[in-house]
Scaffold this motif. Structure first.
Motif, PDB file in Angstrom:
ATOM      1  N   SER A 175      -5.660   0.570   4.547  1.00 58.66           N
ATOM      2  CA  SER A 175      -4.550   0.593   3.589  1.00 58.66           C
ATOM      3  C   SER A 175      -5.028   1.295   2.329  1.00 58.66           C
ATOM      4  CB  SER A 175      -4.089  -0.827   3.252  1.00 58.66           C
ATOM      5  OG  SER A 175      -3.682  -1.521   4.425  1.00 58.66           O
ATOM      6  N   VAL A 176      -4.199   2.183   1.819  1.00 56.22           N
ATOM      7  CA  VAL A 176      -4.606   3.032   0.700  1.00 56.22           C
ATOM      8  C   VAL A 176      -3.658   2.859  -0.474  1.00 56.22           C
ATOM      9  CG1 VAL A 176      -5.170   5.375  -0.026  1.00 56.22           C
ATOM     10  CG2 VAL A 176      -5.527   4.702   2.363  1.00 56.22           C
ATOM     11  N   TRP A 177      -4.244   2.599  -1.632  1.00 61.20           N
ATOM     12  CA  TRP A 177      -3.530   2.558  -2.908  1.00 61.20           C
ATOM     13  C   TRP A 177      -4.080   3.660  -3.808  1.00 61.20           C
ATOM     14  CZ3 TRP A 177      -4.627  -1.730  -0.082  1.00 61.20           C
ATOM     15  CH2 TRP A 177      -3.630  -2.710   0.067  1.00 61.20           C
ATOM     16  N   PRO A 178      -3.465   3.901  -4.955  1.00 61.43           N
ATOM     17  CA  PRO A 178      -4.014   4.908  -5.867  1.00 61.43           C
ATOM     18  C   PRO A 178      -5.430   4.593  -6.338  1.00 61.43           C
ATOM     19  CG  PRO A 178      -1.740   4.442  -6.430  1.00 61.43           C
ATOM     20  CD  PRO A 178      -2.130   3.429  -5.389  1.00 61.43           C
ATOM     21  N   ASP A 179      -5.782   3.301  -6.373  1.00 65.16           N
ATOM     22  CA  ASP A 179      -7.087   2.937  -6.934  1.00 65.16           C
ATOM     23  C   ASP A 179      -8.010   2.210  -5.967  1.00 65.16           C
ATOM     24  OD1 ASP A 179      -5.526   0.675  -6.738  1.00 65.16           O
ATOM     25  OD2 ASP A 179      -6.099  -0.137  -8.707  1.00 65.16           O
ATOM     26  N   ARG A 180      -7.572   1.964  -4.733  1.00 66.97           N
ATOM     27  CA  ARG A 180      -8.453   1.241  -3.812  1.00 66.97           C
ATOM     28  C   ARG A 180      -8.116   1.542  -2.349  1.00 66.97           C
ATOM     29  NH1 ARG A 180      -4.599  -2.620  -5.091  1.00 66.97           N
ATOM     30  NH2 ARG A 180      -3.987  -4.098  -3.431  1.00 66.97           N
ATOM     31  N   LEU A 181      -9.144   1.358  -1.528  1.00 65.37           N
ATOM     32  CA  LEU A 181      -9.050   1.510  -0.091  1.00 65.37           C
ATOM     33  C   LEU A 181      -9.460   0.186   0.546  1.00 65.37           C
ATOM     34  CD1 LEU A 181      -8.991   3.180   2.634  1.00 65.37           C
ATOM     35  CD2 LEU A 181     -11.382   3.764   2.149  1.00 65.37           C
ATOM     36  N   GLU A 182      -8.591  -0.371   1.380  1.00 64.08           N
ATOM     37  CA  GLU A 182      -8.910  -1.607   2.084  1.00 64.08           C
ATOM     38  C   GLU A 182      -9.016  -1.326   3.581  1.00 64.08           C
ATOM     39  OE1 GLU A 182      -6.298  -4.854   1.216  1.00 64.08           O
ATOM     40  OE2 GLU A 182      -6.731  -4.829  -0.953  1.00 64.08           O
ATOM     41  N   LEU A 183     -10.088  -1.775   4.188  1.00 58.23           N
ATOM     42  CA  LEU A 183     -10.315  -1.636   5.616  1.00 58.23           C
ATOM     43  C   LEU A 183     -10.467  -3.024   6.206  1.00 58.23           C
ATOM     44  CD1 LEU A 183     -12.980   1.230   5.503  1.00 58.23           C
ATOM     45  CD2 LEU A 183     -10.499   1.463   5.756  1.00 58.23           C
ATOM     46  N   GLU A 184      -9.684  -3.317   7.246  1.00 58.01           N
ATOM     47  CA  GLU A 184      -9.732  -4.643   7.861  1.00 58.01           C
ATOM     48  C   GLU A 184      -9.851  -4.502   9.378  1.00 58.01           C
ATOM     49  OE1 GLU A 184      -7.590  -9.022   7.339  1.00 58.01           O
ATOM     50  OE2 GLU A 184      -6.656  -7.222   6.489  1.00 58.01           O
ATOM     51  N   LEU A 185     -10.765  -5.266   9.958  1.00 62.21           N
ATOM     52  CA  LEU A 185     -11.006  -5.262  11.396  1.00 62.21           C
ATOM     53  C   LEU A 185     -10.341  -6.461  12.054  1.00 62.21           C
ATOM     54  CD1 LEU A 185     -14.748  -4.237  11.249  1.00 62.21           C
ATOM     55  CD2 LEU A 185     -13.006  -2.979  12.545  1.00 62.21           C
ATOM     56  N   ALA A 198       0.825  -1.205   0.000  1.00 65.51           N
ATOM     57  CA  ALA A 198       0.000   0.000   0.000  1.00 65.51           C
ATOM     58  C   ALA A 198       0.863   1.260   0.000  1.00 65.51           C
ATOM     59  CB  ALA A 198      -0.926  -0.001   1.216  1.00 65.51           C
ATOM     60  N   THR A 199       0.297   2.348  -0.527  1.00 63.40           N
ATOM     61  CA  THR A 199       0.977   3.640  -0.492  1.00 63.40           C
ATOM     62  C   THR A 199       1.200   4.074   0.946  1.00 63.40           C
ATOM     63  OG1 THR A 199      -0.124   4.227  -2.568  1.00 63.40           O
ATOM     64  CG2 THR A 199       0.892   6.017  -1.310  1.00 63.40           C
ATOM     65  N   PHE A 200       0.170   3.901   1.787  1.00 72.44           N
ATOM     66  CA  PHE A 200       0.302   4.145   3.220  1.00 72.44           C
ATOM     67  C   PHE A 200      -0.815   3.410   3.958  1.00 72.44           C
ATOM     68  CE2 PHE A 200      -2.515   7.531   1.795  1.00 72.44           C
ATOM     69  CZ  PHE A 200      -3.477   7.614   2.789  1.00 72.44           C
ATOM     70  N   SER A 201      -0.619   3.252   5.256  1.00 66.72           N
ATOM     71  CA  SER A 201      -1.601   2.580   6.105  1.00 66.72           C
ATOM     72  C   SER A 201      -1.850   3.404   7.361  1.00 66.72           C
ATOM     73  CB  SER A 201      -1.127   1.172   6.491  1.00 66.72           C
ATOM     74  OG  SER A 201      -1.017   0.337   5.355  1.00 66.72           O
ATOM     75  N   GLY A 237      -0.148   0.868  11.237  1.00 67.98           N
ATOM     76  CA  GLY A 237      -0.575   2.055  10.506  1.00 67.98           C
ATOM     77  C   GLY A 237       0.330   3.229  10.779  1.00 67.98           C
ATOM     78  N   PRO A 238       1.500   3.248  10.215  1.00 72.13           N
ATOM     79  CA  PRO A 238       2.483   4.280  10.571  1.00 72.13           C
ATOM     80  C   PRO A 238       2.113   5.692  10.144  1.00 72.13           C
ATOM     81  CG  PRO A 238       3.276   2.922   8.755  1.00 72.13           C
ATOM     82  CD  PRO A 238       2.040   2.267   9.259  1.00 72.13           C
ATOM     83  N   ASN A 278      -4.252  10.510  -1.619  1.00 77.32           N
ATOM     84  CA  ASN A 278      -5.569  10.554  -2.262  1.00 77.32           C
ATOM     85  C   ASN A 278      -6.718  10.291  -1.294  1.00 77.32           C
ATOM     86  OD1 ASN A 278      -4.588   7.911  -1.991  1.00 77.32           O
ATOM     87  ND2 ASN A 278      -5.864   7.129  -3.658  1.00 77.32           N
ATOM     88  N   LEU A 279      -6.456  10.431   0.008  1.00 80.62           N
ATOM     89  CA  LEU A 279      -7.471  10.224   1.043  1.00 80.62           C
ATOM     90  C   LEU A 279      -7.711  11.517   1.807  1.00 80.62           C
ATOM     91  CD1 LEU A 279      -9.211   8.343   2.973  1.00 80.62           C
ATOM     92  CD2 LEU A 279      -7.108   8.126   4.331  1.00 80.62           C
TER      93      LEU A 279
END
Length: 378
Positions: A300-310, A46-49, A83-84, A180-181
């Motif tokens: 977690s964020v990418w240029p084209d998607r957002l992933e959320l995990e619990l 991911a680009t960032f978390s 998630g730094p 992009n968030l």
């Protein structure tokens, strides 16, 4: 917050304590040996978390708090690795039933909120907090209008949130962006005569719409607030507050209009995931000191998607109750000893749900929803 102002504040807050950095991975105060697991729970490109953990304590917990430090240190060190980029917290950081006078509010917030900020800073985490009902003195505090402005003033003064919100909510409501968030944090409590209403209206609502217009070119938008809007919601050890008017409010309709992807909230101390009108409402968090299964979210964020995990993991308690720090609670306060269970130390937190949102022209699309996101709860 001005760092020259913060230094004497935190010094005063910690005169009776000794600073203890969270440091590296720790074990529980039960003395259990280190297990095989190390954060992050999973790795990706991911680009960032980032992470989210509302209602973290919900009790008056000092820094340091004997019997708690190793377990909390283990968790915060993990959150720094998971998630730094930053962390979110949708309120209720302490119990805060300080009702006797404005002087008591100022004195106790300096100690407990100042200590909380120091703990988070020592862990190397940039935390963004939305006020909860406990940041106004809990449910009864919402009806003590001679104290509510003092709580708000102390929140702004001590916790140091961004001050780019509406004039009457600077440091209480705010926004920021990362790549992009965009994240918008609202204060779900508004003064209304003799009480604080659970709502987002008036000047704050107008500001929210303005922010959503400003961030319209962002791929993903998250709004953070303390109380849920859409029901029903599961709860435990909670007064189960909800936003007045629910999804019929202009607050919700404004988020729908502008294509908000997710609304993060807490208060109920259980996980409930609901998709309504294209928005994912994610109720999560659990108070340490009382509940044995606690949780957090990783984004977690990418240029084209957002992933959320619990994720959930287990903690254990021992000793007596911390009644001295909770004079209004009787014997219903938190335990004096907290530890991370052997199973968690060995295997790590367990994933209980994953959500994938992909950026699309017009309206983003949910392409994966498993576990808690599919069933509503774990």
């Amino acid at each position: 917050m001005d760092r020259m102002l913060l230094k004497p504040l935190l010094t005063a807050a910690l005169v009776c304590t000794v600073s203890l950095a969270a440091g590296g991975p720790a074990v529980g105060d039960d003395g259990a040996g280190a297990g095989a697991f190390t954060f992050p729970t999973s790795t990706n490109d991911a680009t960032f978390s980032f992470t989210s953990f509302p209602d973290l304590f919900n009790w008056n917990i000092r820094y340091p708090q004997p019997g708690w430090e190793a377990a909390v240190g283990w968790f915060l060190a993990g959150m720094k690795k998971e998630g730094p980029a930053f962390a979110l917290n949708a309120g209720d950081i302490m119990d805060a039933r300080w009702w006797s006078s404005p002087e008591e509010v100022r004195r106790e917030t300096l100690v407990y909120w100042g200590g909380f900020r120091k703990r988070i800073e020592d862990a190397g985490i940039r935390l963004f907090i939305a006020p909860g009902d406990h940041e106004y003195g809990d449910d009864q505090g919402l009806r003590k209008m001679h104290l509510a402005p003092v709580f708000a003033e102390q929140f702004v003064r001590i916790l140091g949130m961004p001050r780019n919100g509406p004039p009457h909510k600077k440091g209480l409501a705010y926004s920021f962006e990362k790549e992009n968030l965009a994240v918008i944090s609202v204060d779900t409590f508004e003064a209304a005569g003799n009480r604080m209403r659970m709502t987002v209206t008036g000047k704050q609502l107008a500001w929210l719409e303005q922010q959503l217009e400003t961030y319209r070119d962002k791929d993903f938008i998250i709004v953070q607030g303390h109380v849920p809007v859409a029901g029903p919601v599961r709860g435990q050890n909670s007064s189960r507050n909800m936003l007045e008017g629910g999804t019929k409010t202009d607050f919700w309709k404004t988020m729908v209009k502008h294509g908000v992807d997710a609304y993060f909230c807490g208060e109920h101390h259980r996980i409930t995931c609901t998709q309504k009108d294209g928005i994912w409402q994610i109720v999560h968090g659990a108070l340490w000191g009382t509940q044995t299964d606690v949780n957090y979210l990783r984004g977690s964020v990418w240029p084209d998607r957002l992933e959320l995990e619990l994720f959930k993991f287990d903690v254990a308690y021992g000793g007596e109750k911390l009644t001295g720090q909770h004079p209004h609670r009787g014997n219903s306060g938190p335990w004096e000893k907290v530890s991370i269970t052997e199973s968690t130390l060995k295997n790590g937190p367990r994933s209980v749900g994953k959500l994938v949102i992909e950026a699309k022209p017009g309206r983003n699309e949910t392409t994966q929803a498993t576990g808690a996101f599919e069933t509503g709860h774990p």
